[in-house]
Design a protein around this motif. Structure first.
Motif, short mmCIF file in Angstrom:
data_model
loop_
_atom_site.label_atom_id
_atom_site.label_comp_id
_atom_site.label_asym_id
_atom_site.label_seq_id
_atom_site.Cartn_x
_atom_site.Cartn_y
_atom_site.Cartn_z
N GLN A 44 -38.87 -19.46 -50.03
CA GLN A 44 -37.55 -19.36 -50.66
C GLN A 44 -37.12 -17.92 -50.85
O GLN A 44 -35.92 -17.62 -50.87
CB GLN A 44 -37.50 -20.12 -51.99
N LEU A 45 -38.07 -17.01 -50.97
CA LEU A 45 -37.72 -15.60 -51.11
C LEU A 45 -37.21 -15.01 -49.79
O LEU A 45 -36.48 -14.03 -49.79
CB LEU A 45 -38.93 -14.81 -51.63
N CYS A 57 -39.19 -10.36 -46.74
CA CYS A 57 -38.96 -10.26 -48.18
C CYS A 57 -39.99 -11.09 -48.94
O CYS A 57 -40.47 -12.10 -48.45
CB CYS A 57 -37.55 -10.75 -48.53
N GLY A 58 -40.28 -10.64 -50.14
CA GLY A 58 -41.22 -11.37 -50.98
C GLY A 58 -42.66 -10.95 -50.72
O GLY A 58 -42.98 -10.31 -49.71
N GLN A 68 -35.25 -16.60 -47.90
CA GLN A 68 -33.90 -17.12 -47.70
C GLN A 68 -32.90 -16.60 -48.74
O GLN A 68 -31.70 -16.74 -48.58
CB GLN A 68 -33.93 -18.65 -47.76
N LYS A 69 -33.39 -16.02 -49.82
CA LYS A 69 -32.49 -15.60 -50.90
C LYS A 69 -31.99 -14.17 -50.75
O LYS A 69 -31.25 -13.69 -51.60
CB LYS A 69 -33.23 -15.72 -52.25
N GLY A 70 -32.40 -13.50 -49.72
CA GLY A 70 -32.01 -12.10 -49.60
C GLY A 70 -32.71 -11.23 -50.62
O GLY A 70 -32.11 -10.28 -51.15
N SER A 71 -33.95 -11.54 -50.92
CA SER A 71 -34.73 -10.77 -51.90
C SER A 71 -34.97 -9.36 -51.37
O SER A 71 -34.81 -9.09 -50.17
CB SER A 71 -36.06 -11.47 -52.17
N ASN A 93 -43.22 -19.24 -57.65
CA ASN A 93 -42.50 -19.70 -56.46
C ASN A 93 -43.41 -20.58 -55.60
O ASN A 93 -44.63 -20.41 -55.56
CB ASN A 93 -42.03 -18.50 -55.63
#
Length: 214
Positions: A154-155, A179-180, A157-160, A127
């Protein structure tokens, strides 16, 4: 016989007139090979000039076959030296942060005081990585050694899945879950020209940041 050119430049170290120069850059002058490889600065004590000169020794454009009798052979360029420091790793799957070792390669602009570049690919699974610098700790007090946080935007924003290690150090009281993965390195001073070892003493400042994250 090789003619001796009538060139007189001061030796880089002792100032004595010389017609010999560095074979690589051809712009630094030395009165003897010993004054680029080693020089006596007091009885039985020697200092090599090459560690200093190599930072400015840019190869000249002339081909190797043009070696001149007045050139002084220089050592091969040093390979970039990687450095390793302790960092804090907040893994999404772990309940607690852990101390890991991160290798850093020299910056191409190290001579300008640029910080080494941490090698973090293995922690972010391909990532894209961004970073932020934390300069304040608890109650807004300035940090003597700023903290460098690396994360994958990006993690966020992805709902990880929520980072469990960060959830743990904030006791689940953060305004917004993180997250992430997160890697935290510690600068060795306010000028941010290098890293020192991060450790558990840095967790309170990190906890305060994650609690305030929105």
């Amino acid at each position: 016989m090789h003619p001796i050119p009538l060139i007189n430049h001061p030796c880089t170290l002792c100032g004595r007139a010389t017609s010999m120069w560095c074979s690589r850059c051809q712009s630094a002058w030395y009165c003897s090979p010993e004054h680029i490889h080693s020089v006596s600065i007091m009885p039985h004590v020697f200092r090599r000039d090459w560690p200093r000169h190599r930072r400015e020794c840019i190869p000249a454009m002339s081909p190797p076959s043009s070696y001149n009798v007045n050139m002084i052979a220089t050592p091969p360029p040093a390979e970039p030296q990687f450095v390793s420091v302790s960092a804090i790793f907040f893994s999404p799957e772990d309940e607690r942060p852990k101390i890991v070792t991160v290798s850093c390669r020299p910056s191409p602009k190290a001579s300008q005081g640029m910080c080494p570049i941490p090698m973090l690919d293995s922690y972010f699974d391909g990532n894209q990585v961004q970073s932020l610098v934390l300069t304040e700790g608890l109650n807004g007090e300035p940090l003597r050694f700023p903290l460098h946080l690396w994360y994958a935007p990006q993690l966020l924003q992805k709902g990880s899945p929520v980072n469990r290690a960060i959830f743990h150090i904030t006791s689940g009281a953060a305004q917004k879950a993180w997250c992430g993965p997160v890697i935290v390195l510690k600068f060795n001073g306010s000028r941010r020209q290098g890293y020192s070892d991060a450790g558990s003493n840095d967790l309170p400042a990190l906890s305060a940041y994650f609690l305030a994250y929105k």
